[in-house]
Design a protein around this motif. Structure first.
Motif, PDB file in Angstrom:
ATOM      1  N   UNK A  70      55.346  59.077  48.922  1.00 41.38           N
ATOM      2  CA  UNK A  70      55.370  57.732  49.805  1.00 41.38           C
ATOM      3  C   UNK A  70      56.364  56.914  49.168  1.00 41.38           C
ATOM      4  N   UNK A  71      56.844  56.934  48.200  1.00 35.01           N
ATOM      5  CA  UNK A  71      57.811  55.935  47.587  1.00 35.01           C
ATOM      6  C   UNK A  71      59.023  56.425  48.522  1.00 35.01           C
ATOM      7  N   UNK A  72      59.234  57.869  48.569  1.00 34.82           N
ATOM      8  CA  UNK A  72      60.500  58.455  49.127  1.00 34.82           C
ATOM      9  C   UNK A  72      60.706  58.131  50.618  1.00 34.82           C
ATOM     10  N   UNK A  76      62.436  50.526  53.251  1.00 30.95           N
ATOM     11  CA  UNK A  76      62.787  49.287  52.342  1.00 30.95           C
ATOM     12  C   UNK A  76      63.189  49.663  51.032  1.00 30.95           C
ATOM     13  N   UNK A  77      62.135  50.444  50.122  1.00 26.61           N
ATOM     14  CA  UNK A  77      62.531  50.850  48.980  1.00 26.61           C
ATOM     15  C   UNK A  77      63.759  51.708  48.735  1.00 26.61           C
ATOM     16  N   UNK A  78      63.918  52.534  49.847  1.00 22.50           N
ATOM     17  CA  UNK A  78      65.297  53.435  49.713  1.00 22.50           C
ATOM     18  C   UNK A  78      66.457  52.597  49.865  1.00 22.50           C
ATOM     19  N   UNK A  91      69.647  62.381  49.509  1.00 19.36           N
ATOM     20  CA  UNK A  91      68.265  62.453  49.074  1.00 19.36           C
ATOM     21  C   UNK A  91      67.881  61.473  47.970  1.00 19.36           C
ATOM     22  N   UNK A  92      66.725  61.045  47.906  1.00 19.64           N
ATOM     23  CA  UNK A  92      66.376  60.219  46.800  1.00 19.64           C
ATOM     24  C   UNK A  92      66.394  61.125  45.659  1.00 19.64           C
ATOM     25  N   UNK A  93      67.444  60.369  44.762  1.00 22.90           N
ATOM     26  CA  UNK A  93      67.345  60.950  43.314  1.00 22.90           C
ATOM     27  C   UNK A  93      66.509  60.330  42.423  1.00 22.90           C
ATOM     28  N   UNK A  94      66.322  59.196  42.335  1.00 19.55           N
ATOM     29  CA  UNK A  94      65.514  58.347  41.354  1.00 19.55           C
ATOM     30  C   UNK A  94      64.959  56.985  41.983  1.00 19.55           C
ATOM     31  N   UNK A  95      63.798  56.370  41.592  1.00 20.51           N
ATOM     32  CA  UNK A  95      63.148  55.218  42.133  1.00 20.51           C
ATOM     33  C   UNK A  95      62.870  54.576  40.428  1.00 20.51           C
ATOM     34  N   UNK A  96      63.577  53.308  40.339  1.00 16.43           N
ATOM     35  CA  UNK A  96      63.341  52.606  39.090  1.00 16.43           C
ATOM     36  C   UNK A  96      62.222  51.506  39.320  1.00 16.43           C
ATOM     37  N   UNK A  97      61.909  51.300  37.978  1.00 18.31           N
ATOM     38  CA  UNK A  97      60.788  50.376  38.043  1.00 18.31           C
ATOM     39  C   UNK A  97      59.441  50.328  38.974  1.00 18.31           C
ATOM     40  N   UNK A 135      63.229  62.793  41.403  1.00 15.59           N
ATOM     41  CA  UNK A 135      62.808  63.732  42.403  1.00 15.59           C
ATOM     42  C   UNK A 135      63.477  65.287  42.382  1.00 15.59           C
ATOM     43  N   UNK A 136      64.818  65.186  41.715  1.00 13.40           N
ATOM     44  CA  UNK A 136      65.563  66.577  41.633  1.00 13.40           C
ATOM     45  C   UNK A 136      65.225  67.511  42.822  1.00 13.40           C
ATOM     46  N   UNK A 137      65.529  67.221  43.960  1.00 11.06           N
ATOM     47  CA  UNK A 137      64.942  68.098  44.946  1.00 11.06           C
ATOM     48  C   UNK A 137      65.610  69.605  45.238  1.00 11.06           C
ATOM     49  N   UNK A 138      64.934  70.486  45.691  1.00  8.71           N
ATOM     50  CA  UNK A 138      65.458  71.708  45.619  1.00  8.71           C
ATOM     51  C   UNK A 138      66.812  71.939  46.521  1.00  8.71           C
ATOM     52  N   UNK A 139      67.658  72.806  46.304  1.00 10.06           N
ATOM     53  CA  UNK A 139      68.897  73.107  46.631  1.00 10.06           C
ATOM     54  C   UNK A 139      69.742  71.749  46.716  1.00 10.06           C
TER      55      UNK A 139
END
Length: 297
Positions: A70-72, A76-78, A91-97, A135-139
């Motif tokens: 959901x966060x990814x 607005x968060x992105x 791609x999203x790597x990290x979301x802080x706080x 997240x550390x997505x694949x590929x």
């Protein structure tokens, strides 16, 4: 008029040669009873990390994975400064706080199963210095270069002493091939200054690139530490966790596999070790990276 010089027990971001120094602070700060037994505390004290099996149930893992997704997908968060994107794929790597953007994660981060351990190890009330989901997505999930978190928190956030630790909770299985956490056991007992001044707004580079320009020990010291202490991979099933000292050298390889390596990451700091002015940076990092407005947890 005299001025008081602030003591710096762990000088870093220096010009010249880096000389490692013995840690002057404990790893386990007290002897109060708590969730961890003496064997676990001794292992954490000597090795600088401790694996916590089955911290989450399979059902909880499913719930938190859905929240991660959901966060990814939150546009607005992105687009906000809380989100860090992968350098190649966007791609999203990290979301802080995350405790500010997710009630589910906030409840977990402040739950007694975690905070009771933090109070026991740090021998005080605690607060969340930093939190994020990775997240550390694949590929394409990029690597994290070798570093000590405390070196960054001391130099850029103004954390006086290494009276803090991190907990990484796995939401996916950690395989040897999808970029799991790597640690050098025992390196938390040596502080290695790094070379070079901290650039302005350095966090915009260091959080996104694989090999930041400052903040990591040089290859000579990393080689010596690896030869002395070895390197271990932290693998295991979803729902397991690892807690590790703020000064432990750690990193991770990139993820070339199809399988994501996602986790919740929390840093607990003692309320007796709150942030001051940065020791080696022009100004503090933003609030979402280094909490200066907190209640005790």
């Amino acid at each position: 008029m005299s001025t008081t010089v602030r003591p710096d027990l762990y000088p870093t971001r220096i010009i010249g040669e880096s000389v490692p120094q013995p840690r002057t602070d404990p790893t386990v700060w007290g002897e109060a009873p708590g969730p961890l037994d003496s064997r676990q505390l001794n292992q954490y004290e000597s090795r600088g990390y401790l694996v916590l099996d089955n911290l989450l149930t399979a059902h909880e893992v499913e719930i938190y994975l859905a929240e991660l997704q959901r966060l990814s997908e939150d546009a607005a968060l992105r687009a906000s400064e809380r989100a860090i994107l992968e350098p190649e794929s966007e791609q999203v790597r990290s979301v802080f706080e995350v405790e500010k953007v997710s009630e589910l994660f906030a409840e977990l981060l402040r739950s007694p199963r975690l905070t009771d351990i933090a109070r026991q190890v740090l021998d005080s009330d605690v607060y969340i210095h930093q939190s994020r989901v990775n997240y550390k997505p694949g590929f394409g999930g990029a690597p994290f270069h070798w570093h000590s978190d405390f070196e960054t928190w001391h130099s850029e956030d103004g954390m006086p002493r290494p009276r803090a630790f991190s907990v990484s909770i796995s939401l996916t299985e950690n395989h040897p091939f999808n970029g799991p956490l790597m640690v050098m056991p025992g390196t938390h007992k040596s502080f290695i200054p790094t070379i070079g001044e901290t650039p302005q707004d350095y966090h915009k580079e260091s959080l996104r690139v694989a090999s930041p320009s400052v903040g990591s020990p040089d290859r000579k010291h990393l080689t010596r530490m690896a030869e002395k202490h070895g390197i271990e991979q932290i693998t295991g099933p979803a729902g397991s966790a690892v807690m590790f000292d703020s000064n432990l050298l750690h990193g991770s390889n990139g993820n070339l596999s199809p399988f994501a390596r996602s986790n919740i990451f929390i840093v607990y700091n003692s309320v007796e070790n709150t942030l001051e002015a940065p020791f080696s940076a022009p100004k503090p990092r933003p609030q979402h990276l280094s909490n200066r407005e907190f209640p005790a947890t």
